[in-house]
Structures are given as C-alpha cells and as structure tokens.
Motif scaffolding. Structure first.
Motif, PDB file in Angstrom:
ATOM      1  N   VAL A  95       1.038  -1.050  -0.295  1.00 29.84           N
ATOM      2  CA  VAL A  95      -0.041   0.089  -0.123  1.00 29.84           C
ATOM      3  C   VAL A  95       0.789   0.890  -0.325  1.00 29.84           C
ATOM      4  O   VAL A  95       1.514   1.286   0.987  1.00 29.84           O
ATOM      5  N   HIS A  96       0.753   2.618  -1.245  1.00 24.40           N
ATOM      6  CA  HIS A  96       1.559   3.431  -0.658  1.00 24.40           C
ATOM      7  C   HIS A  96       0.600   4.317   0.105  1.00 24.40           C
ATOM      8  O   HIS A  96      -0.447   4.908   0.285  1.00 24.40           O
ATOM      9  N   GLY A  97       1.653   4.423   0.936  1.00 28.35           N
ATOM     10  CA  GLY A  97       1.347   5.307   2.124  1.00 28.35           C
ATOM     11  C   GLY A  97       2.403   6.844   2.426  1.00 28.35           C
ATOM     12  O   GLY A  97       1.828   7.472   0.889  1.00 28.35           O
ATOM     13  N   ASP A  98       2.593   7.862   3.882  1.00 26.34           N
ATOM     14  CA  ASP A  98       2.574   8.794   2.992  1.00 26.34           C
ATOM     15  C   ASP A  98       4.010   9.248   2.916  1.00 26.34           C
ATOM     16  O   ASP A  98       4.916   8.398   2.846  1.00 26.34           O
ATOM     17  N   GLU A  99       4.137  10.316   2.021  1.00 26.92           N
ATOM     18  CA  GLU A  99       5.309  10.811   1.232  1.00 26.92           C
ATOM     19  C   GLU A  99       5.515   9.747   0.659  1.00 26.92           C
ATOM     20  O   GLU A  99       6.783   9.249  -0.125  1.00 26.92           O
ATOM     21  N   ILE A 104       4.666  -3.295   4.243  1.00 32.87           N
ATOM     22  CA  ILE A 104       5.294  -3.906   4.767  1.00 32.87           C
ATOM     23  C   ILE A 104       5.214  -5.405   3.130  1.00 32.87           C
ATOM     24  O   ILE A 104       4.047  -4.384   2.702  1.00 32.87           O
ATOM     25  N   PRO A 105       6.210  -5.396   2.861  1.00 29.24           N
ATOM     26  CA  PRO A 105       5.559  -7.174   2.291  1.00 29.24           C
ATOM     27  C   PRO A 105       4.793  -7.926   2.057  1.00 29.24           C
ATOM     28  O   PRO A 105       4.378  -7.837   3.183  1.00 29.24           O
ATOM     29  N   TYR A 106       3.475  -8.018   1.267  1.00 27.83           N
ATOM     30  CA  TYR A 106       2.470  -9.097   1.183  1.00 27.83           C
ATOM     31  C   TYR A 106       1.864  -7.712   2.499  1.00 27.83           C
ATOM     32  O   TYR A 106       0.969  -8.870   3.301  1.00 27.83           O
ATOM     33  N   ASP A 107       1.302  -6.612   2.162  1.00 30.42           N
ATOM     34  CA  ASP A 107       0.920  -5.919   2.910  1.00 30.42           C
ATOM     35  C   ASP A 107      -0.158  -5.731   2.336  1.00 30.42           C
ATOM     36  O   ASP A 107      -1.928  -5.582   3.352  1.00 30.42           O
ATOM     37  N   HIS A 108      -0.862  -6.459   1.374  1.00 30.14           N
ATOM     38  CA  HIS A 108      -2.326  -6.523   0.839  1.00 30.14           C
ATOM     39  C   HIS A 108      -2.190  -7.063  -0.063  1.00 30.14           C
ATOM     40  O   HIS A 108      -0.755  -8.098  -0.736  1.00 30.14           O
ATOM     41  N   MET A 109      -3.385  -8.136  -0.667  1.00 29.94           N
ATOM     42  CA  MET A 109      -3.765  -9.551  -1.350  1.00 29.94           C
ATOM     43  C   MET A 109      -4.597  -8.721  -2.003  1.00 29.94           C
ATOM     44  O   MET A 109      -6.030  -8.782  -1.848  1.00 29.94           O
ATOM     45  N   ALA A 110      -4.583  -9.358  -3.658  1.00 26.09           N
ATOM     46  CA  ALA A 110      -5.724  -8.452  -4.475  1.00 26.09           C
ATOM     47  C   ALA A 110      -6.065 -10.345  -5.530  1.00 26.09           C
ATOM     48  O   ALA A 110      -5.395 -10.822  -4.799  1.00 26.09           O
ATOM     49  N   LEU A 111      -6.930  -9.849  -5.709  1.00 26.60           N
ATOM     50  CA  LEU A 111      -7.073 -11.105  -6.885  1.00 26.60           C
ATOM     51  C   LEU A 111      -6.949 -10.902  -8.709  1.00 26.60           C
ATOM     52  O   LEU A 111      -7.306 -10.340  -9.383  1.00 26.60           O
ATOM     53  N   ARG A 174      -4.568   9.419  -7.599  1.00 29.44           N
ATOM     54  CA  ARG A 174      -3.734   8.565  -6.030  1.00 29.44           C
ATOM     55  C   ARG A 174      -3.615   7.433  -6.292  1.00 29.44           C
ATOM     56  O   ARG A 174      -4.310   6.350  -6.087  1.00 29.44           O
ATOM     57  N   PRO A 175      -1.881   7.230  -6.333  1.00 31.75           N
ATOM     58  CA  PRO A 175      -1.653   5.935  -6.594  1.00 31.75           C
ATOM     59  C   PRO A 175      -2.533   5.175  -5.282  1.00 31.75           C
ATOM     60  O   PRO A 175      -2.506   5.621  -3.980  1.00 31.75           O
ATOM     61  N   GLN A 176      -3.345   3.484  -5.100  1.00 31.65           N
ATOM     62  CA  GLN A 176      -3.413   2.658  -4.145  1.00 31.65           C
ATOM     63  C   GLN A 176      -2.491   2.122  -3.486  1.00 31.65           C
ATOM     64  O   GLN A 176      -2.283   1.862  -2.348  1.00 31.65           O
ATOM     65  N   TYR A 177      -2.544   1.268  -4.647  1.00 29.66           N
ATOM     66  CA  TYR A 177      -1.253   0.490  -3.953  1.00 29.66           C
ATOM     67  C   TYR A 177      -0.030  -0.501  -4.756  1.00 29.66           C
ATOM     68  O   TYR A 177      -0.577   0.066  -6.455  1.00 29.66           O
ATOM     69  N   ARG A 178       0.868  -0.672  -4.600  1.00 31.96           N
ATOM     70  CA  ARG A 178       1.852  -1.324  -6.102  1.00 31.96           C
ATOM     71  C   ARG A 178       1.579  -2.943  -6.122  1.00 31.96           C
ATOM     72  O   ARG A 178       1.910  -3.248  -4.681  1.00 31.96           O
ATOM     73  N   LEU A 179       1.029  -3.208  -6.691  1.00 26.20           N
ATOM     74  CA  LEU A 179       1.155  -5.321  -7.586  1.00 26.20           C
ATOM     75  C   LEU A 179       1.827  -6.065  -8.009  1.00 26.20           C
ATOM     76  O   LEU A 179       2.085  -5.612  -9.316  1.00 26.20           O
ATOM     77  N   GLU A 180       2.492  -7.081  -7.836  1.00 32.67           N
ATOM     78  CA  GLU A 180       3.456  -7.940  -8.001  1.00 32.67           C
ATOM     79  C   GLU A 180       2.044  -8.321  -8.945  1.00 32.67           C
ATOM     80  O   GLU A 180       0.908  -8.311  -8.775  1.00 32.67           O
ATOM     81  N   THR A 181       2.968  -9.243 -10.235  1.00 38.14           N
ATOM     82  CA  THR A 181       2.207  -9.311 -11.502  1.00 38.14           C
ATOM     83  C   THR A 181       2.759 -11.640 -10.985  1.00 38.14           C
ATOM     84  O   THR A 181       2.249 -12.092 -11.608  1.00 38.14           O
ATOM     85  N   SER A 199       0.984  -6.055  15.225  1.00 35.94           N
ATOM     86  CA  SER A 199       2.643  -4.314  15.419  1.00 35.94           C
ATOM     87  C   SER A 199       1.292  -3.633  15.418  1.00 35.94           C
ATOM     88  O   SER A 199       0.170  -3.497  15.118  1.00 35.94           O
ATOM     89  N   PRO A 200       2.133  -3.156  17.018  1.00 36.43           N
ATOM     90  CA  PRO A 200       1.688  -1.848  16.729  1.00 36.43           C
ATOM     91  C   PRO A 200       1.762  -0.580  16.236  1.00 36.43           C
ATOM     92  O   PRO A 200       1.624   0.697  15.928  1.00 36.43           O
ATOM     93  N   ARG A 201       2.811  -0.967  15.090  1.00 41.92           N
ATOM     94  CA  ARG A 201       2.713   0.182  13.622  1.00 41.92           C
ATOM     95  C   ARG A 201       1.822  -0.316  12.418  1.00 41.92           C
ATOM     96  O   ARG A 201       1.389   0.849  11.765  1.00 41.92           O
ATOM     97  N   SER A 202       0.650  -1.175  12.817  1.00 42.91           N
ATOM     98  CA  SER A 202      -0.005  -1.383  11.720  1.00 42.91           C
ATOM     99  C   SER A 202      -1.268  -0.609  11.975  1.00 42.91           C
ATOM    100  O   SER A 202      -1.909  -0.303  13.444  1.00 42.91           O
ATOM    101  N   HIS A 203      -1.973  -0.253  11.539  1.00 44.53           N
ATOM    102  CA  HIS A 203      -3.086   1.023  11.741  1.00 44.53           C
ATOM    103  C   HIS A 203      -4.658  -0.182  11.830  1.00 44.53           C
ATOM    104  O   HIS A 203      -5.126   0.603  12.223  1.00 44.53           O
TER     105      HIS A 203
END
Length: 272
Positions: A95-99, A104-111, A174-181, A199-203
């Motif tokens: 996922v694209h965050g601030d700045e 993290i790797p495997y931050d999001h899963m899509a299909l 606005r970029p939402q997330y970067r997706l591997e192929t 993780s306390p760092r996870s929203h």
C-alpha cells in the motif's frame, strides 16, 4: 469448496449461481460481495485468531456472517470464484503510504481472475473504499467506476533503478497500492496477516473499522463509535453513538454482525 458450500456462499451475498464464469457474472458477484460482506478488523480487537485457511475463512465469512480485511475477504472470494469455474491467482501488493512510502511485503492481497472468454480482471473486495467492479487487468487507460476513476499503471524503476513488472493501482489520480504480477498462494500472506494483526505500527491495531457499500452506491462505516454515512455523490454525514446498545444495534442492523460486547482498541494497539 463443495457445491453446498458454494450455494451457501452465494446465499450469503445474495447472488444467483451463474451459468458460466463470464465477465458479467464476475461484476455481479463482486458488487454483491461488497454490499453484504463488510470490510472490518474486529477480530484483532476481540482477540480472535486470524487463520488463512480456506475452511476457516468460509466458517467466518459464510457461517458466522462476518467480514474481515484483505487476506480474509479476497481469500474467501477467490475460493468462491474458483468453485464457479474462474481461474484465480492471488497477487501481493504494498500500500502507498505517506510521502510515497510503500508498506511491508505482502501488505495487501488482491486477485487476478480469468473469465471464460480469456479476459483477465483485477478483483479486490478487500481494500475498503475501492472499485465497485473488477478492473480490466490489461487495460492501461482510465477505467470509470462508481468508486472513482481507476488506472492500472506500469510502475517506474525502484530506488536502485531496476525496472520490474509491478503495477500501480491508481484511484482518482492517487496511487493506492503497488501490485506484483507474480502468482502467489494464500499461505504466502500469513506473515503479513500476523504483522497487521499484532504490530503497534499497523493501522489495523490502532483503530476499529467496519464498512460496506450500500444499495444506492454509497457507503456506511462504523469507526469505533463514529457512524459515517456516505451518499453516492460523496456527501457525508457523521454522528457519535453514545450508548453501547446503539453501537451493537448498528453492527447488527447495518452490517449483520451480532456481538455481545462493544469492541474497543486494546491498550498499546494489541489485543490481550
């Protein structure tokens, strides 16, 4: 999934069994899922274990009539689509965050989903406010959707100048997330699910959310005790819920989730 499980899942989302695994049927299934299965992180704050196994996901989404976050929702939806004849491949995203920082790797899963005509689609019922319908995977032009204007753009070189095949999923510029192929498996996301749920760092550990699309194309979201209703034109109305009974009633009546206690964010952002 066996046929009875598939039928139960279709009843859960209020969808008819499609005769063929077509693109039109995929669009209908995608929208039905977003309308009925909420994006929510309640398990993290209720002390419930998140297990990325098909049976456990079906037990939660179909039998318990709960929602989940990306790994759970897209994991369950992918199993449904495969049982209906679609070719389904999980893909990892960050996922694209601030700045411009990436998660993290495997931050999001899509299909990545292939319909019977050979066309490929990006299906994602686990990113909260996102596209209502699948996006054409090979299309690099803008794609209009009730959720915004989307584009799958080829990502540029990384910090080391290396060019890869990743795609940036862009919404309204606005970029939402970067997706591997590269194809992945559900089990590959176990570490990401663990990090996001501990993780306390996870929203996800620092806040409560329960959200779904409404029948008129808007959205209803409960964040802690703040109930926000968003109309299809983007107009928002928010109000604070005071009594526990009112909070529980909203979970039950607006999201179909029956709880006996009001979830609260655990001290330090972690459940006990």
């Amino acid at each position: 999934m066996n046929p009875s499980q598939t039928d139960a899942y279709l009843r859960r989302i209020g969808a008819a069994r499609p005769g063929r695994a077509t693109a039109d049927a995929l669009r209908e299934l995608h929208l039905c899922h977003l309308r009925t299965v909420p994006f929510e992180n309640l398990s993290i704050h209720l002390g419930e274990e998140i297990v990325l196994e098909e049976k456990r996901l079906l037990d939660k989404v179909v039998e318990a009539r709960r929602g989940g976050f990306c790994y759970e929702l897209n994991g369950a939806f992918g199993a449904l689509l495969a049982s209906l004849g679609y070719e389904v491949v999980p893909l990892a995203g960050r996922v694209h965050g601030d700045e411009g920082r990436l998660g993290i790797p495997y931050d999001h899963m899509a299909l990545r989903v292939r319909s019977v005509d050979g066309a490929e689609w990006l299906a994602d019922v686990g990113f909260g406010a996102h596209s209502h319908y699948p996006l054409a995977f090979a299309d690099r032009a803008e794609q209009a959707d009730p959720g915004g204007v989307f584009r799958l753009a080829e990502a540029g070189p990384d910090a080391d100048g290396v060019v890869d095949r990743d795609l940036d999923v862009v919404r309204d510029g606005r970029p939402q997330y970067r997706l591997e192929t590269r194809p992945r498996a559900l089990a590959d996301f176990t570490a990401g699910a663990w990090w996001h749920s501990t993780s306390p760092r996870s929203h996800f550990t620092r806040s409560l959310v329960c959200s779904r699309i409404t029948g008129d194309g808007g959205r209803v979201t409960l964040s802690g005790r703040t109930l926000t209703t968003t109309a299809a034109d983007g107009t928002k109305e928010a109000r604070e819920l005071e009594a526990d009974e009112e909070v529980l009633a909203v979970y039950r009546e607006r999201f179909g989730i029956g709880l006996t206690t009001v979830p609260v964010v655990r001290e330090g952002g972690r459940h006990g």
